[in-house]
Design a protein around this motif. Structure first.
Motif, PDB file in Angstrom:
ATOM      1  N   LYS A  96      45.159  83.277  30.131  1.00 22.55           N
ATOM      2  CA  LYS A  96      46.229  84.353  31.373  1.00 22.55           C
ATOM      3  C   LYS A  96      44.726  84.538  32.581  1.00 22.55           C
ATOM      4  O   LYS A  96      45.528  84.758  33.529  1.00 22.55           O
ATOM      5  CB  LYS A  96      46.394  85.157  29.504  1.00 22.55           C
ATOM      6  CG  LYS A  96      46.301  86.793  30.633  1.00 22.55           C
ATOM      7  CD  LYS A  96      48.118  86.289  31.005  1.00 22.55           C
ATOM      8  CE  LYS A  96      48.686  87.690  31.834  1.00 22.55           C
ATOM      9  NZ  LYS A  96      49.826  87.807  32.808  1.00 22.55           N
ATOM     10  N   LEU A  97      43.199  84.310  32.056  1.00 20.70           N
ATOM     11  CA  LEU A  97      42.741  84.441  33.002  1.00 20.70           C
ATOM     12  C   LEU A  97      42.997  83.736  33.659  1.00 20.70           C
ATOM     13  O   LEU A  97      42.913  84.274  35.360  1.00 20.70           O
ATOM     14  CB  LEU A  97      41.406  84.639  31.998  1.00 20.70           C
ATOM     15  CG  LEU A  97      40.233  85.224  33.030  1.00 20.70           C
ATOM     16  CD1 LEU A  97      40.524  86.934  33.085  1.00 20.70           C
ATOM     17  CD2 LEU A  97      38.881  84.822  32.319  1.00 20.70           C
ATOM     18  N   GLN A  98      42.811  82.888  34.353  1.00 26.52           N
ATOM     19  CA  GLN A  98      42.764  81.376  34.728  1.00 26.52           C
ATOM     20  C   GLN A  98      44.670  81.918  35.961  1.00 26.52           C
ATOM     21  O   GLN A  98      44.275  81.651  36.966  1.00 26.52           O
ATOM     22  CB  GLN A  98      43.147  80.482  34.426  1.00 26.52           C
ATOM     23  CG  GLN A  98      43.240  78.969  35.519  1.00 26.52           C
ATOM     24  CD  GLN A  98      41.350  79.147  36.105  1.00 26.52           C
ATOM     25  OE1 GLN A  98      40.818  79.473  35.973  1.00 26.52           O
ATOM     26  NE2 GLN A  98      42.097  79.528  37.481  1.00 26.52           N
ATOM     27  N   THR A  99      45.371  82.133  35.028  1.00 21.21           N
ATOM     28  CA  THR A  99      47.144  82.697  35.606  1.00 21.21           C
ATOM     29  C   THR A  99      46.303  83.711  37.062  1.00 21.21           C
ATOM     30  O   THR A  99      47.123  83.816  38.061  1.00 21.21           O
ATOM     31  CB  THR A  99      47.920  83.329  34.181  1.00 21.21           C
ATOM     32  OG1 THR A  99      48.012  82.169  33.863  1.00 21.21           O
ATOM     33  CG2 THR A  99      48.900  83.173  35.429  1.00 21.21           C
ATOM     34  N   LEU A 100      45.412  84.905  36.639  1.00 18.77           N
ATOM     35  CA  LEU A 100      45.010  86.177  37.130  1.00 18.77           C
ATOM     36  C   LEU A 100      44.326  85.762  37.462  1.00 18.77           C
ATOM     37  O   LEU A 100      45.144  86.235  39.192  1.00 18.77           O
ATOM     38  CB  LEU A 100      44.592  86.773  36.288  1.00 18.77           C
ATOM     39  CG  LEU A 100      46.286  87.699  35.034  1.00 18.77           C
ATOM     40  CD1 LEU A 100      45.095  88.670  33.920  1.00 18.77           C
ATOM     41  CD2 LEU A 100      46.838  88.638  35.664  1.00 18.77           C
ATOM     42  N   ILE A 101      43.306  84.753  37.834  1.00 22.35           N
ATOM     43  CA  ILE A 101      43.514  84.044  39.102  1.00 22.35           C
ATOM     44  C   ILE A 101      43.666  83.450  40.123  1.00 22.35           C
ATOM     45  O   ILE A 101      43.534  83.685  40.913  1.00 22.35           O
ATOM     46  CB  ILE A 101      41.629  83.379  38.402  1.00 22.35           C
ATOM     47  CG1 ILE A 101      40.602  84.046  37.799  1.00 22.35           C
ATOM     48  CG2 ILE A 101      40.401  82.845  39.330  1.00 22.35           C
ATOM     49  CD1 ILE A 101      39.472  83.779  36.908  1.00 22.35           C
ATOM     50  N   ASN A 102      44.278  82.634  39.678  1.00 23.57           N
ATOM     51  CA  ASN A 102      45.597  81.770  40.602  1.00 23.57           C
ATOM     52  C   ASN A 102      46.436  82.979  41.136  1.00 23.57           C
ATOM     53  O   ASN A 102      46.975  82.687  42.802  1.00 23.57           O
ATOM     54  CB  ASN A 102      46.228  80.702  39.900  1.00 23.57           C
ATOM     55  CG  ASN A 102      45.197  80.340  39.091  1.00 23.57           C
ATOM     56  OD1 ASN A 102      43.856  79.383  39.357  1.00 23.57           O
ATOM     57  ND2 ASN A 102      45.761  79.076  38.050  1.00 23.57           N
ATOM     58  N   ASP A 103      46.659  84.173  40.528  1.00 23.03           N
ATOM     59  CA  ASP A 103      47.425  84.870  41.377  1.00 23.03           C
ATOM     60  C   ASP A 103      47.370  86.230  42.276  1.00 23.03           C
ATOM     61  O   ASP A 103      47.213  86.372  42.905  1.00 23.03           O
ATOM     62  CB  ASP A 103      48.487  85.808  40.169  1.00 23.03           C
ATOM     63  CG  ASP A 103      49.466  84.629  39.224  1.00 23.03           C
ATOM     64  OD1 ASP A 103      49.755  83.579  40.022  1.00 23.03           O
ATOM     65  OD2 ASP A 103      50.040  84.900  38.579  1.00 23.03           O
ATOM     66  N   LYS A 104      45.672  85.806  42.165  1.00 19.92           N
ATOM     67  CA  LYS A 104      44.993  86.810  42.851  1.00 19.92           C
ATOM     68  C   LYS A 104      45.598  88.233  43.025  1.00 19.92           C
ATOM     69  O   LYS A 104      45.370  88.775  43.690  1.00 19.92           O
ATOM     70  CB  LYS A 104      44.682  86.115  44.326  1.00 19.92           C
ATOM     71  CG  LYS A 104      44.143  84.986  44.797  1.00 19.92           C
ATOM     72  CD  LYS A 104      44.417  84.141  45.762  1.00 19.92           C
ATOM     73  CE  LYS A 104      43.529  83.309  46.379  1.00 19.92           C
ATOM     74  NZ  LYS A 104      43.210  82.342  45.734  1.00 19.92           N
ATOM     75  N   VAL A 105      44.975  88.486  41.262  1.00 17.55           N
ATOM     76  CA  VAL A 105      45.795  90.123  41.297  1.00 17.55           C
ATOM     77  C   VAL A 105      44.815  90.859  41.450  1.00 17.55           C
ATOM     78  O   VAL A 105      43.216  90.620  41.629  1.00 17.55           O
ATOM     79  CB  VAL A 105      46.005  90.410  39.713  1.00 17.55           C
ATOM     80  CG1 VAL A 105      47.212  89.250  39.339  1.00 17.55           C
ATOM     81  CG2 VAL A 105      45.007  89.597  38.944  1.00 17.55           C
TER      82      VAL A 105
END
Length: 121
Positions: free
Chosen positions: A51-60
Motif C-alpha cells: 500500500k505504501l508503494q502504491t501511495l508513493i507511485n500515485d504521488k498522493v
C-alpha cells in the motif's frame, strides 16, 4: 506555538513521495534500515509495504495520505518538539499527523529503541 493556515496548506499539498526519500536518507545515514522505517510507518498509518508503494507511485498528497490512513490509537502518545513546533500544541489535525510521522522518523534516526518509538512500553 500554533501553525499558520499558509503553513498547514503547504503541508497538505506536499506529496508523500517527495518527502519519503529524505526519510530513507535520514534513517540510513544513522545506521537504521528501510525495513525499520516501514515498520514505523505501518505502526502509525496501517499501510503495509504494498500500500505504501502504491501511495508513493500515485504521488498522493499528505492530505490524501493521512485521509487513507488508519492512525494508530496510541499516536496521541507522540509528544515533543519537531521542526520548531510542540506536537501536542498543534491544532490542525493534518499538520499534527505529519509531525507525528516526522517525530517517529527522527526518533528512529536518533537510535531510539523500537519499543519506545512504537509506544509499546
Amino acid at each position: 506555538m500554533t501553525t499558520t493556515s499558509k503553513h498547514d496548506e503547504r503541508i497538505a499539498v506536499m506529496t508523500f513521495a517527495s518527502v519519503y526519500p529524505h526519510y530513507i536518507t535520514k534513517v540510513e545515514n544513522k545506521g537504521r534500515t528501510i525495513a525499520e522505517l516501514h515498520q514505523v510507518l505501518e505502526w502509525l498509518t496501517g499501510f503495509d509495504d504494498t500500500k505504501l508503494q502504491t501511495l508513493i507511485n500515485d504521488k498522493v498528497t499528505f492530505k490524501t495520505f493521512f485521509k487513507k490512513a488508519k492512525l494508530n490509537p496510541n499516536a496521541h502518545l507522540i509528544k515533543g518538539v519537531i521542526c520548531g513546533y510542540r506536537i501536542e500544541a498543534i491544532e490542525t489535525q493534518l499538520t499534527k499527523e505529519v509531525r507525528y510521522l516526522d517525530k517517529l522518523v527522527d526518533e528512529l534516526a536518533k537510535g531510539r529503541k523500537m519499543e519506545k518509538i512504537l509506544r509499546n512500553a
